[in-house]
Motif scaffolding. Structure first.
Motif, PDB file in Angstrom:
ATOM      1  N   LEU A 210       0.814  -1.220   0.000  1.00  0.00           N
ATOM      2  CA  LEU A 210       0.000   0.000   0.000  1.00  0.00           C
ATOM      3  C   LEU A 210       0.843   1.264   0.000  1.00  0.00           C
ATOM      4  O   LEU A 210       0.310   2.363  -0.059  1.00  0.00           O
ATOM      5  N   GLN A 211       2.171   1.096   0.092  1.00  0.00           N
ATOM      6  CA  GLN A 211       3.024   2.277   0.169  1.00  0.00           C
ATOM      7  C   GLN A 211       3.280   2.807  -1.236  1.00  0.00           C
ATOM      8  O   GLN A 211       4.309   2.534  -1.838  1.00  0.00           O
ATOM      9  N   SER A 212       2.317   3.556  -1.741  1.00  0.00           N
ATOM     10  CA  SER A 212       2.439   4.080  -3.092  1.00  0.00           C
ATOM     11  C   SER A 212       1.579   5.324  -3.192  1.00  0.00           C
ATOM     12  O   SER A 212       0.572   5.448  -2.502  1.00  0.00           O
ATOM     13  N   TYR A 213       2.001   6.243  -4.061  1.00  0.00           N
ATOM     14  CA  TYR A 213       1.161   7.437  -4.221  1.00  0.00           C
ATOM     15  C   TYR A 213      -0.173   7.090  -4.860  1.00  0.00           C
ATOM     16  O   TYR A 213      -1.096   7.874  -4.846  1.00  0.00           O
ATOM     17  N   TRP A 214      -0.269   5.880  -5.410  1.00  0.00           N
ATOM     18  CA  TRP A 214      -1.556   5.475  -5.997  1.00  0.00           C
ATOM     19  C   TRP A 214      -2.618   5.297  -4.937  1.00  0.00           C
ATOM     20  O   TRP A 214      -3.811   5.297  -5.231  1.00  0.00           O
ATOM     21  N   LEU A 215      -2.185   5.108  -3.689  1.00  0.00           N
ATOM     22  CA  LEU A 215      -3.175   5.058  -2.598  1.00  0.00           C
ATOM     23  C   LEU A 215      -3.954   6.364  -2.578  1.00  0.00           C
ATOM     24  O   LEU A 215      -5.182   6.373  -2.429  1.00  0.00           O
ATOM     25  N   ALA A 216      -3.218   7.471  -2.749  1.00  0.00           N
ATOM     26  CA  ALA A 216      -3.866   8.782  -2.715  1.00  0.00           C
ATOM     27  C   ALA A 216      -4.771   8.984  -3.920  1.00  0.00           C
ATOM     28  O   ALA A 216      -5.691   9.787  -3.872  1.00  0.00           O
TER      29      ALA A 216
ATOM     30  N   GLY B 156      -7.044   2.149 -10.165  1.00  0.00           N
ATOM     31  CA  GLY B 156      -6.734   0.892  -9.493  1.00  0.00           C
ATOM     32  C   GLY B 156      -6.026  -0.066 -10.436  1.00  0.00           C
ATOM     33  O   GLY B 156      -5.090  -0.766 -10.039  1.00  0.00           O
ATOM     34  N   ALA B 157      -6.449  -0.074 -11.696  1.00  0.00           N
ATOM     35  CA  ALA B 157      -5.824  -0.956 -12.677  1.00  0.00           C
ATOM     36  C   ALA B 157      -4.369  -0.546 -12.907  1.00  0.00           C
ATOM     37  O   ALA B 157      -3.479  -1.398 -12.988  1.00  0.00           O
ATOM     38  N   ILE B 158      -4.139   0.763 -12.962  1.00  0.00           N
ATOM     39  CA  ILE B 158      -2.756   1.222 -13.171  1.00  0.00           C
ATOM     40  C   ILE B 158      -1.893   0.824 -11.974  1.00  0.00           C
ATOM     41  O   ILE B 158      -0.766   0.351 -12.113  1.00  0.00           O
ATOM     42  N   TRP B 159      -2.468   0.979 -10.783  1.00  0.00           N
ATOM     43  CA  TRP B 159      -1.720   0.615  -9.574  1.00  0.00           C
ATOM     44  C   TRP B 159      -1.469  -0.892  -9.538  1.00  0.00           C
ATOM     45  O   TRP B 159      -0.371  -1.352  -9.203  1.00  0.00           O
ATOM     46  N   ALA B 160      -2.500  -1.666  -9.872  1.00  0.00           N
ATOM     47  CA  ALA B 160      -2.342  -3.121  -9.870  1.00  0.00           C
ATOM     48  C   ALA B 160      -1.216  -3.514 -10.815  1.00  0.00           C
ATOM     49  O   ALA B 160      -0.442  -4.434 -10.538  1.00  0.00           O
TER      50      ALA B 160
ATOM     51  N   ARG C   1      -0.016  -6.944 -13.337  1.00  0.00           N
ATOM     52  CA  ARG C   1      -1.104  -7.041 -14.319  1.00  0.00           C
ATOM     53  C   ARG C   1      -2.130  -5.998 -13.964  1.00  0.00           C
ATOM     54  O   ARG C   1      -2.323  -5.675 -12.806  1.00  0.00           O
ATOM     55  N   TYR C   2      -2.787  -5.434 -14.983  1.00  0.00           N
ATOM     56  CA  TYR C   2      -3.708  -4.344 -14.671  1.00  0.00           C
ATOM     57  C   TYR C   2      -5.081  -4.850 -14.306  1.00  0.00           C
ATOM     58  O   TYR C   2      -5.871  -4.126 -13.712  1.00  0.00           O
ATOM     59  N   TRP C   3      -5.385  -6.068 -14.688  1.00  0.00           N
ATOM     60  CA  TRP C   3      -6.677  -6.616 -14.269  1.00  0.00           C
ATOM     61  C   TRP C   3      -6.512  -8.117 -14.076  1.00  0.00           C
ATOM     62  O   TRP C   3      -6.092  -8.813 -14.989  1.00  0.00           O
ATOM     63  N   GLY C   4      -6.834  -8.615 -12.895  1.00  0.00           N
ATOM     64  CA  GLY C   4      -6.614 -10.037 -12.652  1.00  0.00           C
ATOM     65  C   GLY C   4      -7.780 -10.734 -12.003  1.00  0.00           C
ATOM     66  O   GLY C   4      -7.619 -11.823 -11.480  1.00  0.00           O
ATOM     67  N   TRP C   5      -8.940 -10.105 -11.979  1.00  0.00           N
ATOM     68  CA  TRP C   5     -10.133 -10.694 -11.378  1.00  0.00           C
ATOM     69  C   TRP C   5      -9.892 -11.126  -9.937  1.00  0.00           C
ATOM     70  O   TRP C   5     -10.373 -12.161  -9.488  1.00  0.00           O
ATOM     71  N   ASP C   6      -9.122 -10.341  -9.234  1.00  0.00           N
ATOM     72  CA  ASP C   6      -9.036 -10.498  -7.794  1.00  0.00           C
ATOM     73  C   ASP C   6     -10.460 -10.252  -7.243  1.00  0.00           C
ATOM     74  O   ASP C   6     -11.209  -9.477  -7.834  1.00  0.00           O
TER      75      ASP C   6
ATOM     76  N   GLY D 181      22.460  -1.786 -11.629  1.00  0.00           N
ATOM     77  CA  GLY D 181      21.820  -2.151 -10.359  1.00  0.00           C
ATOM     78  C   GLY D 181      20.404  -1.607 -10.307  1.00  0.00           C
ATOM     79  O   GLY D 181      20.067  -0.639 -10.979  1.00  0.00           O
ATOM     80  N   TYR D 182      19.553  -2.266  -9.520  1.00  0.00           N
ATOM     81  CA  TYR D 182      18.179  -1.777  -9.367  1.00  0.00           C
ATOM     82  C   TYR D 182      17.647  -2.199  -8.014  1.00  0.00           C
ATOM     83  O   TYR D 182      17.856  -3.333  -7.571  1.00  0.00           O
ATOM     84  N   ASP D 183      16.980  -1.262  -7.351  1.00  0.00           N
ATOM     85  CA  ASP D 183      16.355  -1.566  -6.064  1.00  0.00           C
ATOM     86  C   ASP D 183      14.889  -1.905  -6.334  1.00  0.00           C
ATOM     87  O   ASP D 183      14.041  -1.034  -6.457  1.00  0.00           O
ATOM     88  N   LEU D 184      14.623  -3.194  -6.436  1.00  0.00           N
ATOM     89  CA  LEU D 184      13.268  -3.650  -6.770  1.00  0.00           C
ATOM     90  C   LEU D 184      12.406  -3.641  -5.510  1.00  0.00           C
ATOM     91  O   LEU D 184      12.806  -4.183  -4.481  1.00  0.00           O
ATOM     92  N   GLN D 185      11.238  -2.990  -5.608  1.00  0.00           N
ATOM     93  CA  GLN D 185      10.318  -2.958  -4.469  1.00  0.00           C
ATOM     94  C   GLN D 185       8.925  -3.337  -4.937  1.00  0.00           C
ATOM     95  O   GLN D 185       8.667  -3.458  -6.126  1.00  0.00           O
ATOM     96  N   VAL D 186       8.023  -3.454  -3.972  1.00  0.00           N
ATOM     97  CA  VAL D 186       6.687  -3.947  -4.313  1.00  0.00           C
ATOM     98  C   VAL D 186       5.983  -3.021  -5.306  1.00  0.00           C
ATOM     99  O   VAL D 186       5.365  -3.457  -6.252  1.00  0.00           O
ATOM    100  N   ASN D 187       6.069  -1.732  -5.077  1.00  0.00           N
ATOM    101  CA  ASN D 187       5.412  -0.808  -5.993  1.00  0.00           C
ATOM    102  C   ASN D 187       6.387  -0.202  -6.989  1.00  0.00           C
ATOM    103  O   ASN D 187       6.152   0.877  -7.522  1.00  0.00           O
ATOM    104  N   ARG D 188       7.518  -0.885  -7.216  1.00  0.00           N
ATOM    105  CA  ARG D 188       8.549  -0.306  -8.079  1.00  0.00           C
ATOM    106  C   ARG D 188       9.125  -1.405  -8.968  1.00  0.00           C
ATOM    107  O   ARG D 188      10.187  -1.949  -8.690  1.00  0.00           O
ATOM    108  N   PRO D 189       8.406  -1.763 -10.036  1.00  0.00           N
ATOM    109  CA  PRO D 189       8.906  -2.822 -10.916  1.00  0.00           C
ATOM    110  C   PRO D 189      10.094  -2.351 -11.730  1.00  0.00           C
ATOM    111  O   PRO D 189      10.318  -1.157 -11.891  1.00  0.00           O
ATOM    112  N   LEU D 190      10.839  -3.348 -12.238  1.00  0.00           N
ATOM    113  CA  LEU D 190      11.966  -3.064 -13.115  1.00  0.00           C
ATOM    114  C   LEU D 190      11.501  -3.195 -14.555  1.00  0.00           C
ATOM    115  O   LEU D 190      10.823  -4.164 -14.906  1.00  0.00           O
ATOM    116  N   SER D 191      11.817  -2.207 -15.351  1.00  0.00           N
ATOM    117  CA  SER D 191      11.437  -2.248 -16.755  1.00  0.00           C
ATOM    118  C   SER D 191      12.674  -2.525 -17.570  1.00  0.00           C
ATOM    119  O   SER D 191      13.639  -1.767 -17.503  1.00  0.00           O
ATOM    120  N   VAL D 192      12.684  -3.631 -18.299  1.00  0.00           N
ATOM    121  CA  VAL D 192      13.864  -3.944 -19.093  1.00  0.00           C
ATOM    122  C   VAL D 192      13.411  -4.522 -20.432  1.00  0.00           C
ATOM    123  O   VAL D 192      12.656  -5.498 -20.475  1.00  0.00           O
TER     124      VAL D 192
END
Lengths: 353, 548
Positions: free
Chosen positions: A194-200, A276-280, A286-291, B300-311
């Motif tokens: 949840l730590q993302s600006y997309w939460l906002a 939400g899709a962009i955040w997912a 994936r932008y849509w996964g039928w969660d 190098g890349y610091d991969l995080q949950v909301n920070r995917p790597l684009s390659v």
């Protein structure tokens, strides 16, 4: 960053204060029903022909008649036997509130004060946890009721629909009370997902839309109740002239007000789903996964879309359309109260233990 | 969604209103036989009522997809469901209820819905194109019968009054229509219309939804999804054989994989250590080095949950993590036959109590196998090991040892997370309980095992979805169309002026076909006031007014 406990406590105090002030506002709204100034529900102009129902609810409810005689001919055309009939603008909100009587004035003042305390509670919670204050179920519900209250106060003033305050603010009190007692969650940090600006962005849109749909659902319920009463009167099973129904806006206005509320909320919901899709896509690949939660957001969207279509389909306007929108709101509630709490999915953030 | 289909009660007086549920389409005229049936079916399908029913069906059909485990998102849970409901599960499976969103009946609903939509949108587009060129209709006789109306007197004569009104209305962007040659000279009127964008927005919205569907299909055909579990210190190349799971689209082959390599240098997970949220993760960081193509520079890349790597047009996501305990096994001969990190998977008991299997095929004289748990912060609760914190503060491993034939050479594919004990016998009754660094002797002289420590692993999702950007564009277009169709109202304003006394009487009438967000009343009031002011302004006195 650690939670600021002092601000967290302040937020809780403001939330309780809001609950108390809202309750007083509900009492004042009820007082208007019991002791308030008599008011006509529908003016002649709105009743004249169905198409005239395009008039705004407020003007029809208790503003000056839209077709009333104007100030009279002036200027160079004097001497002509024609009276001006150019519609005049409605009186400014403050005067309209005062015209509605002391009970409504008190209820409005308390409602605005309550919403201010509520908004303060939400904002201080946000500062206490250093993020948008809608990261778990308790925060989400307190925020969405705040949206509902503020949005409804705005609608009420704009459309002069004072009598509906009893129902909408009443529902806000009930839901906020439940939130405080059943799902209270102490302020805390968020999981990395949840730590993302997309939460906002995503959750803010969802909160706004839910608050707006909440108002629409209450209006729709009032619409159905008034409709049921009218049908009972027509069938001879109820006494005409019920004083409560008499003070409410007419069916036509209730219908239009509900429709406009949903028209306002639907694009916000759509935006929330897209965000939400962009955040997912950012978080899960994936932008849509039928969660489950995605699925129910989709179901809600489809049902409200059906409502909007039903209004343009013969045989589906009115009562049926309102059942559809209540079904849409029910799907929203199922998503919040059942799917997010009991069904395991990627959206299991409710924080209810 | 708004009404692509024309509402039945059309105040604009275009073709006759459709009776209940009967669409008015481009297919009209009586035909007999199968052609007639086809037309009837097509008309039904494209009617609003059927569209409404299909929308409901779509919502209803989605429900089981959220209530039952789905193959697409959680195949393990589906297996679990088969085990716990052996009688019911095969029935549900035959109905496609474990893969609802790929089921033929689900596809049937949305394809019918979109067919219905196309059947409406296409003729509607032609009609919009026609109406964009057409002029508004003649002004009705009696404007006071319209939903909005106003009237006032002016000193201008009727012809001039209409001219002034035309100037005001065209200044507001209305499209105007004035009497043609055929009308009587005494007839002074004006029709004005505005808000064609509403319909355009409506069409845009529905076409964009079609676009979303096409984009999703595009992604399914030309994209791929893959998973790879990577232990700290390991490197992998993005090839089909190196991936744990590879789900290519129909038109994707292993040769289409982007040729990058990724190494996991370090994984760190931080957890909240105190308070009511104790044990909740606070952050995950996977420090990677990657090369986009063989021989290329390493970054190098610091991969995080909301920070995917684009390659290389492919995205790499951090979707899971866990522990990989290090075991060293020495067999009866004294030879080290196993010395590596073995990924264990977190179970359902929480706090990363993880389960796994160690297979030692090279052990002599018998093959060895172990099943067991890795407990990151172990506490003994009445003889049962529990993990009280997800970080490895006090790691303990507990294994049950087996000797015999692992069954690896039998030709039947085996999971690395399951031990087939059919050809094996258990060594000793008590599990082997080891702290970090501890070595235990195996029963019956089968050798020794050391719990040397642990590494961490991450699971990476690798996806390529060419439909992603089109889907986003279509989504935004749909939203834009929705806003246009809600916020723009198509409305008409009519003016009639009749000679009266020394001047004339002006009637203004207004009509909004759709006014979803409200506000036509206010717009009409201000327009009427502006018209009246213009008609009474001295500058628009007869001499200065434009010719008739």
């Amino acid at each position: 960053m650690p939670v600021n406990l002092a601000l967290g406590h302040a937020s809780n105090d403001f939330m309780i204060a809001a609950l108390v002030i809202y309750s007083l506002s509900v009492v004042a709204f009820a007082g208007d029903f019991a002791f308030g100034r008599p008011r006509r529900a529908v003016t002649t102009s709105a009743a004249r022909e169905p198409s005239a129902a395009l008039a705004a609810v407020g003007a029809a409810a208790d503003g000056p008649a839209a077709q009333g005689p104007g100030p009279g001919a002036d200027g160079p055309a004097e001497g002509l036997a024609v009276t001006d009939s150019v519609p005049e603008p409605a009186p400014p909100p403050l005067r309209a509130v005062r015209q509605a009587g002391p009970w409504v004035t008190a209820a409005m003042a308390l409602g605005i004060l309550g919403a201010a305390a509520h908004a303060t509670a939400v904002v201080t919670r946000g500062f206490a946890v250093h993020r948008p204050p809608w990261g778990n179920m308790y925060e989400f519900v307190t925020a969405l009721t705040c949206v509902a209250a503020i949005f409804f106060l705005f609608v009420m003033i704009r459309y002069r629909a004072w009598t509906l305050g009893l129902f909408v603010i009443g529902a806000v009190v009930a839901v906020l009370g439940l939130a405080e007692t059943v799902i209270y969650t102490a302020p805390g940090q968020l999981v990395p997902a949840l730590q993302s600006y997309w939460l906002a962005i995503h959750v803010t849109a969802m909160t706004l839309a839910t608050g707006i749909f909440f108002v629409a659902a209450v209006l729709g319920a009032v619409y159905l109740a008034v409709g049921r009463y009218s049908r009972r009167v027509a069938a001879g099973r109820a006494v005409p002239g019920n004083p409560i129904v008499g003070r409410l806006p007419g069916m036509e206005q209730l219908d239009r007000l509900t429709y406009r509320t949903i028209v306002f909320g639907f694009p916000i919901w759509t935006f929330g789903v897209i965000a939400g899709a962009i955040w997912a896509d950012q978080a899960w690949g994936r932008y849509w996964g039928w969660d489950p939660v995605e699925t129910w957001a989709f179901i809600t969207w489809v049902i409200y879309a059906a409502f909007l279509h039903a209004r343009a389909t013969a045989g589906w306007r009115g009562r049926r359309a309102h059942y559809i929108q209540l079904l849409g709101f029910a799907s929203l509630i199922i998503n919040i109260a059942i799917v997010q709490v009991f069904i395991t999915g990627l959206h299991s953030y409710a924080g209810i233990r | 969604m708004t009404n692509v289909r024309a509402p039945e009660a059309d105040p604009f007086g275009s073709p006759a209103p459709e009776p209940d549920g009967q669409p008015r389409g481009h297919l009209t005229g009586g035909a007999s036989g199968s052609a007639g049936w086809l037309k009837w079916a097509w008309r039904q399908l494209t009617s609003m009522r059927i569209a409404l029913i299909l929308l409901f069906l779509l919502a209803l059909a989605s429900v089981p997809g959220s209530m039952l485990p789905q193959e697409g998102s959680d195949p393990a849970a589906v297996q679990q469901y088969f085990t716990s409901h052996p009688a019911l599960a095969p029935v549900l499976n035959r109905l496609g209820l474990f893969n609802v969103f790929a089921a033929p009946w689900f596809a049937a609903i949305y394809l019918l819905l979109f067919t219905s939509l196309v059947g409406c949108v296409v003729p509607r587009t032609f009609r919009l194109a026609g109406s964009a060129r057409a002029l508004p209709p003649r002004a009705p006789r009696n404007l006071s019968r319209l939903p909005r109306s106003a009237s006032y007197a002016t000193a201008l004569d009727a012809g001039q009054a209409v001219e002034v009104a035309a100037r005001v209305l065209s200044g507001h962007g209305f499209r105007l229509r004035r009497p043609g040659g055929a009308s009587e000279p005494a007839d002074h009127w004006l029709s004005a219309e505005k808000g064609y964008l509403r319909e355009a927005g409506n069409l845009l919205f529905h076409l964009a939804l079609l676009g979303v569907l096409v984009s999703v299909a595009l992604g399914g055909l030309f994209g791929y999804k893959a998973d790879r579990l990577l232990v700290q210190g390991q490197t992998f190349a993005d090839t089909a054989s190196a991936l744990d799971e590879f789900h290519p689209g129909r038109f994707v082959t292993a040769a289409d994989l982007a040729p990058f390599t990724i190494r996991l240098n370090q994984f760190t997970a931080a957890y909240i250590a105190a308070g009511p949220q104790r044990g909740q993760p606070a952050s995950f960081h996977a420090e990677l080095s990657y090369t986009a193509r063989p021989g290329g520079p390493s970054r190098g890349y610091d991969l995080q949950v909301n920070r995917p790597l684009s390659v290389d047009g492919v995205k790499v996501y951090l979707i899971g993590h866990g522990y990989a305990p290090l075991f060293r096994v020495t067999d009866a001969r004294g030879q080290v036959v196993y010395d590596q990190a073995t990924p264990f998977i977190a179970g359902s008991s929480g706090n990363f109590l993880s389960e796994g299997v160690v297979k030692v095929p090279d052990a002599q004289p018998q093959q060895l196998g172990f099943t067991g748990v890795f407990v990151p912060t172990a506490v003994d609760v009445g003889g049962i090991l529990e993990s009280v914190f997800p970080a490895a503060d006090h790691p303990v491993a507990s294994l049950i040892a087996y000797a015999g034939n692992l069954g690896i050479d039998s030709g039947v594919p085996q999971s690395v997370y399951q031990l087939d004990t059919a050809g094996m016998h258990r060594l000793g009754a008590a599990p082997l309980l080891m702290r970090e660094g501890q070595t235990l002797r195996l029963p019956s002289g089968q050798g020794m095992i050391t719990f040397a420590g642990y590494d961490q692993w991450v699971s990476l999702a690798i996806t390529h979805d060419p439909g992603q950007l089109p889907a986003l564009v279509c989504g935004i277009a749909a939203l834009g169309g929705l806003l246009l169709s809600f916020m723009v109202r198509r409305r008409r304003v009519f003016i009639r002026a009749r000679a009266a006394g020394h001047g004339s009487t002006v009637q203004v009438g207004g009509l909004a076909r759709t006014d979803a967000s409200g506000g036509f009343e206010a717009e009409f009031a201000s327009l009427a006031a502006e018209l009246r002011a213009a008609h009474r302004r001295p500058a628009s006195r007869p001499d200065s007014a434009e010719g008739k």
